[in-house]
Design a protein around this motif. Structure first.
Motif, PDB file in Angstrom:
ATOM      1  N   ASN A  74       0.870  -1.039  -0.014  1.00 27.68           N
ATOM      2  CA  ASN A  74      -0.057   0.136  -0.044  1.00 27.68           C
ATOM      3  C   ASN A  74       0.778   1.244  -0.042  1.00 27.68           C
ATOM      4  O   ASN A  74       0.595   2.016   0.839  1.00 27.68           O
ATOM      5  CB  ASN A  74      -0.823   0.084   1.087  1.00 27.68           C
ATOM      6  N   PHE A  75       1.778   1.284  -0.818  1.00 28.18           N
ATOM      7  CA  PHE A  75       2.628   2.546  -0.886  1.00 28.18           C
ATOM      8  C   PHE A  75       3.020   2.895  -2.551  1.00 28.18           C
ATOM      9  O   PHE A  75       2.519   1.861  -3.224  1.00 28.18           O
ATOM     10  CB  PHE A  75       4.026   2.194  -0.138  1.00 28.18           C
ATOM     11  N   VAL A  76       3.086   4.000  -2.736  1.00 29.13           N
ATOM     12  CA  VAL A  76       3.654   4.563  -4.060  1.00 29.13           C
ATOM     13  C   VAL A  76       4.791   5.296  -4.370  1.00 29.13           C
ATOM     14  O   VAL A  76       5.112   5.838  -3.401  1.00 29.13           O
ATOM     15  CB  VAL A  76       2.165   5.223  -4.726  1.00 29.13           C
ATOM     16  N   TYR A  77       5.365   4.980  -5.450  1.00 30.68           N
ATOM     17  CA  TYR A  77       6.864   5.745  -5.399  1.00 30.68           C
ATOM     18  C   TYR A  77       6.366   6.882  -6.461  1.00 30.68           C
ATOM     19  O   TYR A  77       5.403   6.989  -7.393  1.00 30.68           O
ATOM     20  CB  TYR A  77       7.905   5.175  -6.278  1.00 30.68           C
ATOM     21  N   PHE A  78       6.991   8.095  -5.919  1.00 33.54           N
ATOM     22  CA  PHE A  78       6.707   9.532  -6.826  1.00 33.54           C
ATOM     23  C   PHE A  78       8.220   9.816  -7.349  1.00 33.54           C
ATOM     24  O   PHE A  78       9.183  10.160  -6.627  1.00 33.54           O
ATOM     25  CB  PHE A  78       6.094  10.332  -6.138  1.00 33.54           C
ATOM     26  N   SER A 104      17.557   7.940 -16.005  1.00 32.94           N
ATOM     27  CA  SER A 104      18.325   8.138 -14.870  1.00 32.94           C
ATOM     28  C   SER A 104      18.171   6.703 -14.219  1.00 32.94           C
ATOM     29  O   SER A 104      17.410   6.025 -14.171  1.00 32.94           O
ATOM     30  CB  SER A 104      17.757   9.004 -13.804  1.00 32.94           C
ATOM     31  N   LYS A 105      19.337   6.448 -13.148  1.00 32.88           N
ATOM     32  CA  LYS A 105      19.297   5.028 -12.742  1.00 32.88           C
ATOM     33  C   LYS A 105      18.313   4.961 -11.232  1.00 32.88           C
ATOM     34  O   LYS A 105      17.714   4.105 -10.980  1.00 32.88           O
ATOM     35  CB  LYS A 105      20.692   4.781 -11.937  1.00 32.88           C
ATOM     36  N   LEU A 106      17.952   6.331 -11.017  1.00 32.54           N
ATOM     37  CA  LEU A 106      17.012   6.473  -9.967  1.00 32.54           C
ATOM     38  C   LEU A 106      15.473   6.211 -10.250  1.00 32.54           C
ATOM     39  O   LEU A 106      14.825   5.888  -9.628  1.00 32.54           O
ATOM     40  CB  LEU A 106      17.034   8.012  -9.306  1.00 32.54           C
ATOM     41  N   SER A 107      15.301   6.267 -11.791  1.00 33.72           N
ATOM     42  CA  SER A 107      14.041   6.177 -12.299  1.00 33.72           C
ATOM     43  C   SER A 107      13.739   4.670 -12.178  1.00 33.72           C
ATOM     44  O   SER A 107      12.410   4.142 -12.346  1.00 33.72           O
ATOM     45  CB  SER A 107      13.847   6.660 -13.559  1.00 33.72           C
ATOM     46  N   LEU A 108      14.661   3.671 -12.014  1.00 34.09           N
ATOM     47  CA  LEU A 108      14.452   2.236 -12.458  1.00 34.09           C
ATOM     48  C   LEU A 108      13.687   1.820 -11.153  1.00 34.09           C
ATOM     49  O   LEU A 108      12.976   0.969 -11.143  1.00 34.09           O
ATOM     50  CB  LEU A 108      15.553   1.416 -12.187  1.00 34.09           C
ATOM     51  N   ILE A 109      13.729   2.390  -9.887  1.00 35.05           N
ATOM     52  CA  ILE A 109      13.020   2.117  -8.579  1.00 35.05           C
ATOM     53  C   ILE A 109      11.761   2.259  -8.774  1.00 35.05           C
ATOM     54  O   ILE A 109      10.893   1.430  -8.603  1.00 35.05           O
ATOM     55  CB  ILE A 109      13.349   2.952  -7.581  1.00 35.05           C
ATOM     56  N   ALA A 110      11.242   3.447  -9.498  1.00 36.60           N
ATOM     57  CA  ALA A 110       9.865   3.854  -9.700  1.00 36.60           C
ATOM     58  C   ALA A 110       9.251   2.919 -10.917  1.00 36.60           C
ATOM     59  O   ALA A 110       8.247   2.626 -10.703  1.00 36.60           O
ATOM     60  CB  ALA A 110       9.806   5.501 -10.066  1.00 36.60           C
ATOM     61  N   ILE A 141     -10.482   8.623  -1.892  1.00 35.50           N
ATOM     62  CA  ILE A 141     -10.304   7.587  -2.719  1.00 35.50           C
ATOM     63  C   ILE A 141      -9.238   6.798  -2.332  1.00 35.50           C
ATOM     64  O   ILE A 141      -8.505   6.991  -1.589  1.00 35.50           O
ATOM     65  CB  ILE A 141      -9.748   8.480  -4.156  1.00 35.50           C
ATOM     66  N   THR A 142      -8.982   5.606  -2.937  1.00 37.60           N
ATOM     67  CA  THR A 142      -8.160   4.597  -2.492  1.00 37.60           C
ATOM     68  C   THR A 142      -7.147   4.327  -3.673  1.00 37.60           C
ATOM     69  O   THR A 142      -7.572   4.400  -4.876  1.00 37.60           O
ATOM     70  CB  THR A 142      -8.851   3.416  -2.125  1.00 37.60           C
ATOM     71  N   LEU A 143      -6.096   3.811  -3.464  1.00 35.80           N
ATOM     72  CA  LEU A 143      -5.111   3.526  -4.432  1.00 35.80           C
ATOM     73  C   LEU A 143      -5.139   1.976  -4.473  1.00 35.80           C
ATOM     74  O   LEU A 143      -5.460   1.238  -3.644  1.00 35.80           O
ATOM     75  CB  LEU A 143      -3.639   3.926  -3.801  1.00 35.80           C
TER      76      LEU A 143
END
Length: 81
Positions: free
Chosen positions: A11-15, A22-28, A79-81
């Motif tokens: 129940n979490f979302v990456y922003f 970018s290498k950081l974008s791979l996480i999202a 709202i729910t995710l």
């Protein structure tokens, strides 16, 4: 990622805001429910932005307003995710 799963389940979302290369974008990108604004790359469930766009500032402000409103609605339970 494991620690977030332990604390929140799924129940979490990456922003992520930034270059799609970018290498950081791979996480999202590794999570289906990520909230991404990518520069120079199109991806599923992402807003594609071009850094040479003359209206980029206006688009980023509009997207921030949308993000702020959606975050508020989630926190208030409308709202729910």
């Amino acid at each position: 990622d494991d620690m977030l799963n332990i604390c929140f389940g799924n129940n979490f979302v990456y922003f992520y805001i930034g270059k799609g290369s970018s290498k950081l974008s791979l996480i999202a990108k590794s999570h289906q429910n990520s909230y991404m604004w990518l520069f120079g790359e199109q991806a599923q469930n992402a807003f594609c932005l071009e850094k040479n766009d003359p209206l980029l500032d206006i688009k980023i402000l509009a997207l921030f307003r949308l993000f702020d409103m959606s975050l508020s609605e989630v926190i208030l339970g409308k709202i729910t995710l």
